[in-house]
Scaffold this motif. Sequence first.
Motif, mmCIF file in Angstrom:
data_model
loop_
_atom_site.group_PDB
_atom_site.id
_atom_site.type_symbol
_atom_site.label_atom_id
_atom_site.label_comp_id
_atom_site.label_asym_id
_atom_site.label_seq_id
_atom_site.Cartn_x
_atom_site.Cartn_y
_atom_site.Cartn_z
ATOM 1 N N GLY A 275 -10.396 8.638 -10.652
ATOM 2 C CA GLY A 275 -9.601 9.560 -11.450
ATOM 3 C C GLY A 275 -9.459 10.960 -10.906
ATOM 4 O O GLY A 275 -8.825 11.806 -11.540
ATOM 5 N N ALA A 276 -10.026 11.232 -9.726
ATOM 6 C CA ALA A 276 -9.870 12.563 -9.125
ATOM 7 C C ALA A 276 -8.509 12.657 -8.435
ATOM 8 O O ALA A 276 -7.928 11.655 -8.021
ATOM 9 N N TRP A 277 -8.007 13.868 -8.316
ATOM 10 C CA TRP A 277 -6.818 14.106 -7.500
ATOM 11 C C TRP A 277 -7.247 14.084 -6.037
ATOM 12 O O TRP A 277 -8.360 14.477 -5.707
ATOM 13 N N VAL A 278 -6.364 13.608 -5.155
ATOM 14 C CA VAL A 278 -6.755 13.484 -3.751
ATOM 15 C C VAL A 278 -5.654 13.992 -2.829
ATOM 16 O O VAL A 278 -4.480 14.089 -3.209
ATOM 17 N N ILE A 279 -6.074 14.301 -1.593
ATOM 18 C CA ILE A 279 -5.179 14.858 -0.565
ATOM 19 C C ILE A 279 -5.443 14.127 0.738
ATOM 20 O O ILE A 279 -6.589 13.994 1.174
ATOM 21 N N GLY A 280 -4.377 13.665 1.376
ATOM 22 C CA GLY A 280 -4.485 12.952 2.641
ATOM 23 C C GLY A 280 -4.377 13.874 3.838
ATOM 24 O O GLY A 280 -4.264 15.093 3.704
ATOM 25 N N VAL A 281 -4.376 13.269 5.036
ATOM 26 C CA VAL A 281 -4.394 14.073 6.258
ATOM 27 C C VAL A 281 -3.570 13.412 7.367
ATOM 28 O O VAL A 281 -3.371 12.200 7.373
ATOM 29 N N ASP A 282 -3.091 14.243 8.278
ATOM 30 C CA ASP A 282 -2.358 13.864 9.488
ATOM 31 C C ASP A 282 -0.950 13.362 9.187
ATOM 32 O O ASP A 282 0.024 13.949 9.615
ATOM 33 N N GLN A 283 -0.843 12.221 8.505
ATOM 34 C CA GLN A 283 0.462 11.731 8.071
ATOM 35 C C GLN A 283 0.459 11.646 6.550
ATOM 36 O O GLN A 283 -0.561 11.884 5.926
ATOM 37 N N ASP A 284 1.579 11.309 5.975
ATOM 38 C CA ASP A 284 1.654 11.177 4.525
ATOM 39 C C ASP A 284 0.923 9.900 4.124
ATOM 40 O O ASP A 284 1.433 8.785 4.313
ATOM 41 N N GLU A 285 -0.272 10.034 3.551
ATOM 42 C CA GLU A 285 -1.082 8.857 3.255
ATOM 43 C C GLU A 285 -0.563 8.057 2.060
ATOM 44 O O GLU A 285 -1.073 6.963 1.782
ATOM 45 N N TYR A 286 0.445 8.550 1.392
ATOM 46 C CA TYR A 286 1.117 7.723 0.379
ATOM 47 C C TYR A 286 1.705 6.481 1.054
ATOM 48 O O TYR A 286 1.679 5.384 0.491
ATOM 49 N N ASN A 287 2.215 6.667 2.288
ATOM 50 C CA ASN A 287 2.858 5.568 3.008
ATOM 51 C C ASN A 287 1.868 4.671 3.730
ATOM 52 O O ASN A 287 2.189 3.514 4.015
#
Length: 378
Positions: A275-287
Amino acid sequence: MAKPFRSIVLLLALLIPLLTACGGGGQTAASPSPQAAASPSSAASPEASPEASPEASPQATAGAGGNASNVRVALVTDVGKVNDGTFNQFAYEGLVRARDELGVQIDFIETQQPTDYERNLDQFANQDYDLVIGVGFLMGEAVQAAAARHPDVNFAIVDYAYENPAPNLKGLIFNEDEAAYMVGTMAALVSKSNVIGVVGGIDVPAVQKFVKGYEAGAKAQKPDIRVLSVYIPSFTDPAAGAEAARSMIAEGADVIFGAGGQTGSGAIQAAAQQGAWVIGVDQDEYNTTFNRGAVQGADKLITSAIKRVDNAVFDTIKSVVEGNWSNEPYVGTTANGGVDYADCHDACAVITPEIKAKVEEVKQGLANGTIKTNVTVE
């Protein structure tokens, strides 16, 4: 990444055995086929899943026009595909843009396994391409060796730099601290607990810049915010990343930034599922990590600190077209479009117009120099 060279050598010594094992071991390269090449139609859209042979076609894809039609540029991906959502795809998009806007001829090879690096690079160099581009730091030594074997061909590599590059060798690197500063700004503004975290990989300069830039951006918005951080001595340990993220959540963190390859991806997946908000790195980790929204927790990914490999590749090709090639490294910054932050996708409800406006303000300040990250690395 001002002086990553000794650290990168050590990093490669640690990682190559691990990543070779998980990055394509057991795959057999496709049989060479001189007829297979990227066509203009398939090259224009990674979604088309273009098929490419390990052998380069003797007929490179023709340019769309312009005065650079005699310039030939080739891309050799790391293990993966040109539509896989990683640096491979971003590099390919920069290549296609150069074809469409500059008129250069292009071709590419999708590497099947790390043992193919040398053969794939030589395939284009032996055809006297003007520029051959490799993708990813794991190809660093192979690209350097290819440049030595082919001194009349220019080579560039994404996310790697050399201490004393040959005249025909160029690294494409990025100011990670600027991207991290932007997402740190967002993290601080989203956080309700006033505690956020970052899970880094191996303690090398690039990762330090992510970790320290994130903290600097957050504290610029909320000087009293608590920023938890850890370096994990691996880029390929998602379980360790997940455990670190859970520990931070237990200490009150409600936003987690994963800055350590697969280790960081493990951290944000676990945090999002809690349930925490998260942030990816390098490329868009949504994809990638969240498979375009199909993986649980995608709705908790508020952004990613991204390296605009597409712009780095395009600018490097343009330097060849314009006769401005040099072996000085390309450094991606906010000002030249080399680093940025990604879209909020399924988590946009939490990014209010005020938060978006503040992050854009910070981005503009980094671009025009009125905001400095003040990050230094060891």
